[in-house]
Each structure stands twice: as structure tokens, then as C-alpha cells.
Design a protein around this motif. Structure first.
Motif, mmCIF file in Angstrom:
data_model
loop_
_atom_site.group_PDB
_atom_site.id
_atom_site.type_symbol
_atom_site.label_atom_id
_atom_site.label_comp_id
_atom_site.label_asym_id
_atom_site.label_seq_id
_atom_site.Cartn_x
_atom_site.Cartn_y
_atom_site.Cartn_z
ATOM 1 N N ILE A 1 0.853 -1.181 0.000
ATOM 2 C CA ILE A 1 0.000 0.000 0.000
ATOM 3 C C ILE A 1 0.894 1.239 0.000
ATOM 4 C CG2 ILE A 1 -0.235 -0.057 2.531
ATOM 5 C CD1 ILE A 1 -3.065 1.171 2.125
ATOM 6 N N LEU B 1 0.065 9.236 5.410
ATOM 7 C CA LEU B 1 0.038 8.213 6.449
ATOM 8 C C LEU B 1 0.023 8.922 7.796
ATOM 9 C CD1 LEU B 1 0.145 5.275 7.319
ATOM 10 C CD2 LEU B 1 2.632 5.346 7.090
ATOM 11 N N THR C 1 -5.123 7.055 9.253
ATOM 12 C CA THR C 1 -5.024 6.117 8.125
ATOM 13 C C THR C 1 -4.161 4.905 8.426
ATOM 14 O OG1 THR C 1 -3.187 7.400 7.183
ATOM 15 C CG2 THR C 1 -5.407 7.940 6.422
ATOM 16 N N LEU C 2 -3.584 4.840 9.602
ATOM 17 C CA LEU C 2 -2.700 3.719 9.941
ATOM 18 C C LEU C 2 -3.396 2.374 9.817
ATOM 19 C CD1 LEU C 2 -0.414 4.684 12.975
ATOM 20 C CD2 LEU C 2 0.276 3.545 10.862
ATOM 21 N N ARG D 1 -5.370 1.393 7.710
ATOM 22 C CA ARG D 1 -5.496 0.953 6.325
ATOM 23 C C ARG D 1 -4.350 0.039 5.917
ATOM 24 N NH1 ARG D 1 -7.749 5.562 2.300
ATOM 25 N NH2 ARG D 1 -8.093 3.646 1.118
ATOM 26 N N THR D 2 -3.325 -0.056 6.769
ATOM 27 C CA THR D 2 -2.173 -0.910 6.455
ATOM 28 C C THR D 2 -2.406 -2.369 6.854
ATOM 29 O OG1 THR D 2 -1.083 -0.499 8.597
ATOM 30 C CG2 THR D 2 -0.632 1.055 6.811
ATOM 31 N N TYR E 1 -1.388 -5.738 4.698
ATOM 32 C CA TYR E 1 -0.368 -5.458 3.680
ATOM 33 C C TYR E 1 1.017 -5.839 4.196
ATOM 34 C CZ TYR E 1 -3.881 -2.962 0.970
ATOM 35 O OH TYR E 1 -5.003 -2.656 0.233
ATOM 36 N N VAL F 1 4.608 -1.072 3.240
ATOM 37 C CA VAL F 1 4.030 0.269 3.170
ATOM 38 C C VAL F 1 5.025 1.186 2.470
ATOM 39 C CG1 VAL F 1 3.288 2.278 4.518
ATOM 40 C CG2 VAL F 1 2.644 -0.029 5.254
ATOM 41 N N LEU G 1 2.349 -0.631 12.945
ATOM 42 C CA LEU G 1 2.590 -1.361 11.705
ATOM 43 C C LEU G 1 2.958 -2.815 11.985
ATOM 44 C CD1 LEU G 1 4.600 1.254 9.571
ATOM 45 C CD2 LEU G 1 2.181 0.639 9.368
ATOM 46 N N ASN H 1 -0.017 -4.692 12.727
ATOM 47 C CA ASN H 1 -0.825 -4.862 11.520
ATOM 48 C C ASN H 1 -0.222 -5.860 10.527
ATOM 49 O OD1 ASN H 1 -2.549 -2.977 12.571
ATOM 50 N ND2 ASN H 1 -2.020 -1.334 11.154
ATOM 51 N N VAL I 1 2.836 -5.615 8.988
ATOM 52 C CA VAL I 1 3.720 -5.018 7.977
ATOM 53 C C VAL I 1 5.165 -5.463 8.215
ATOM 54 C CG1 VAL I 1 4.651 -2.843 7.086
ATOM 55 C CG2 VAL I 1 2.199 -3.039 7.633
ATOM 56 N N PHE J 1 8.938 -1.025 5.425
ATOM 57 C CA PHE J 1 8.489 0.352 5.251
ATOM 58 C C PHE J 1 9.443 1.006 4.268
ATOM 59 C CE2 PHE J 1 8.087 4.850 6.372
ATOM 60 C CZ PHE J 1 6.719 4.984 6.534
#
Length: 329
Positions: free
Chosen positions: A4, A34, A38-39, A41-42, A45, A48, A64, A67, A69, A72
Motif C-alpha cells: 500500500i 500516512l 489512516t494507519l 489501512r495498512t 499489507y 508500506v 505497523l 498490523n 507489515v 516500510f
């Protein structure tokens, strides 16, 4: 695997789509930044991609990590606005794009200097007013000047080559000297020595706490009267009120600023219908001997493509192998 990308601009979209098609990997693009809103939304994924000079959310890498991730990837060079220790403690790899187009930034910095030397801002205003007189705005020739380059990485070296092409004398300072330039005897031993000798000072260096407000009233006083200052690096390198004072009293003849310390609320926003709230910035814009551009020195087709492709290639490499050539940590 899927990625993303935040702050995805329209001019980047074709490159995101081309890379997605070539690699058969989903890339979701988001126009907004970001931030704390909006965090989430990761979630889901693997990587990022981000591009913003302003502040990232507090405890971003903690979130992150939760989530899922793994990497980065920033689509620019500077990592001064990232908490790299937090990323490391959360096991998230960080990559950057160390050289999306050194020539783009170097060429732009020289272009801006040439406008200052030939007073094009003043003449543009005078012509618009139907005042076609020349005096007293006589120009200077670059070949007669000494250019001091701070930072001799890829961008700084590209700038040096251009300045040499004009026949200017070039000196340089870097805490990490380039071996080839060192052999040529180009380096001076300190900032003070560069300040004292240079007719032009151009900055191509990263921002570090040590160099915060490197250009200030005290250091400007060490410079030649009538010096020109070019900044396509980071806004935090300059104390703007001190620079404005020097521009008004003639100690600094002109400045070309493609970056500004408090640029995030201003640059890349349409504020035509709004009154600027930043009084220092407004004062800067009123000066005829200043060129302000909204952080666009990098902004060429070549650079935009490289920023997208290298960031995505790096994220892919980390997900597949655990590392990449562009790893920061």
C-alpha cells in the motif's frame, strides 16, 4: 504479497500501475498521507510505501508491526523524520531511494542560482510594470565566482561537475569526504573555511541534529558580504528569520530555497484562496532577492519513475529475501 502506497500523486500512478502489472503484485495507492487516521489501512499489507517530509504518526512502527507489515519503503532519500530505533525494535525493515536522480536536483540548484545572478525575478517584475530600464541590476558571471558545495554525495558531485562546466572555482566540505575529490584537493577543513571563501554556498546534505540551523546569524556573519545561498536539501538547515535579516541588510545577496523548515502545511497544497498563516514565510516571499519553490528540485519524469520503481523493488526484495540494496536498517 501486497503493498500500500500513501501520498500517491497522479503523476506517480502510471508507474505504480506499470510495476504492478510487470510483477503481478497488488499495489494499493492512497492519495492521503500516512497519519493516525489512516494507519489502520495498512492491515493485511506486507509493505508500506510513503513519501512525506512532515511528521509521521507517533508509535507508527509499533502499530505497523501489529498490523503485520514487514517493510516500510520511503520513496525519497531522507529518513530524519523516522524513528529508526522503533522500527528496529519492531523488526520492520526500512528502505529508501538513495539516488532517484541526482542530476535533477543538481541541475535545478544551478538553474536557480543563475536566475539570482542575473536578477531575473527583479526584471520579470519590472517588465510586467513596463519598466524596461537595466540599472542598477547588473549581473554576475558564474565563472568568476567561488562555489562552496556542502555535501559531496551523488547530488553534490553532480552539482560540482556542472559548476566546473561553467568554469567556476569549486571548493567543498563533507564530514565523509569522497576519495577522488580528496585527491584533487577540493576539500576545505571546516564550515568556517568554506563560509569565508565562497561567493556561493549550495547545500546538498542530509539534516542531522548537529546541523540544525547551520545557516544562522553567527555563521552568516562569517561569510563574504554579498554571498548567495542555495538550499535544495532540508529546510531545517537554515534559521529563516536570520536569513531574512541578512537578505535585507545585504550580507546575503540572494537565496534560492526549494525547501523550508515549516513547509508541510504549505508545499504541494493549493492555498490560492487562503491567507498564509506563516508570517515568516510570507515575509520571505516578499523579497525580490529570494526564489522560493515548493520542494520540486527532484521533480522530473526520470526521478518520479525511479522513486516508485526503486521503492517497490526494495519492498519486494525484503519480503522475498529479508534484505535489499537500499536497506537503511
Amino acid at each position: 504479497m501486497k503493498f500500500i502506497a500513501f501520498n500517491a500523486r497522479e503523476d506517480e500512478q502510471q508507474y505504480f500501475e506499470a510495476w504492478e502489472k510487470k510483477n503481478d503484485i497488488q499495489v494499493k495507492t492512497v492519495k492521503g498521507a500516512l497519519d493516525s487516521n489512516t494507519l489502520d489501512r495498512t492491515i493485511g499489507y506486507d509493505g508500506v510505501l510513503a513519501l512525506q517530509t512532515g511528521v509521521f504518526p507517533n508509535k507508527m512502527f509499533d502499530k505497523l508491526n501489529k498490523n503485520g507489515v514487514k517493510v516500510f519503503s520511503i520513496r525519497n532519500v531522507g529518513v530524519d523524520n523516522l524513528d529508526l530505533e522503533e522500527a528496529k525494535s519492531n523488526g520492520i525493515k526500512v528502505t529508501n531511494v538513495p539516488a532517484y536522480s541526482p542530476n535533477a536536483i543538481a541541475e535545478f540548484s544551478v538553474t536557480q542560482l543563475m536566475q539570482l545572478l542575473r536578477n531575473t525575478t527583479v526584471f520579470r517584475r519590472k517588465v510586467a510594470e513596463h519598466d524596461f530600464r537595466w540599472a542598477p541590476f547588473v549581473g554576475k558571471e558564474l565563472r568568476s565566482l567561488t562555489v562552496g558545495v556542502i555535501g559531496t554525495g551523488r547530488i553534490g558531485r553532480a552539482a560540482i561537475n556542472i559548476y566546473r562546466g561553467f568554469g567556476a572555482k569549486v571548493i567543498a566540505y563533507d564530514v565523509y569526504p569522497n576519495s577522488e575529490l580528496e585527491k584533487e584537493g577540493m576539500y576545505v577543513s571546516s564550515y568556517d573555511e568554506l563560509f569565508a571563501q565562497s561567493d556561493v554556498i549550495t547545500m546538498h546534505m542530509p539534516a542531522t541534529p548537529k546541523d540544525h540551523h547551520l545557516i544562522n546569524a553567527e555563521t552568516i556573519a562569517k561569510m563574504k558580504k554579498g554571498v548567495y545561498i542555495i538550499n535544495t536539501a532540508r529546510g531545517s538547515l537554515i534559521n529563516t528569520p536570520d536569513l531574512i535579516a541578512a537578505l535585507k541588510n545585504g550580507q546575503v545577496a540572494g537565496a534560492a530555497l526549494d525547501t523550508y523548515e515549516n513547509e508541510s502545511p504549505l508545499f504541494n497544497h493549493d492555498l490560492r484562496e487562503e491567507e498564509l498563516q506563516d508570517k515568516v514565510f510570507s515575509e520571505l516571499l516578499e523579497l525580490d532577492n529570494v526564489l522560493v519553490t515548493p520542494h520540486v528540485a527532484f521533480y522530473t519524469e526520470t526521478a518520479v519513475k525511479n522513486m516508485v520503481f526503486v521503492a517497490l523493488d526494495s519492498a519486494k526484495a525484503v519480503c522475498e529475501t529479508g534484505t535489499a540494496d537500499t536497506i537503511v536498517i
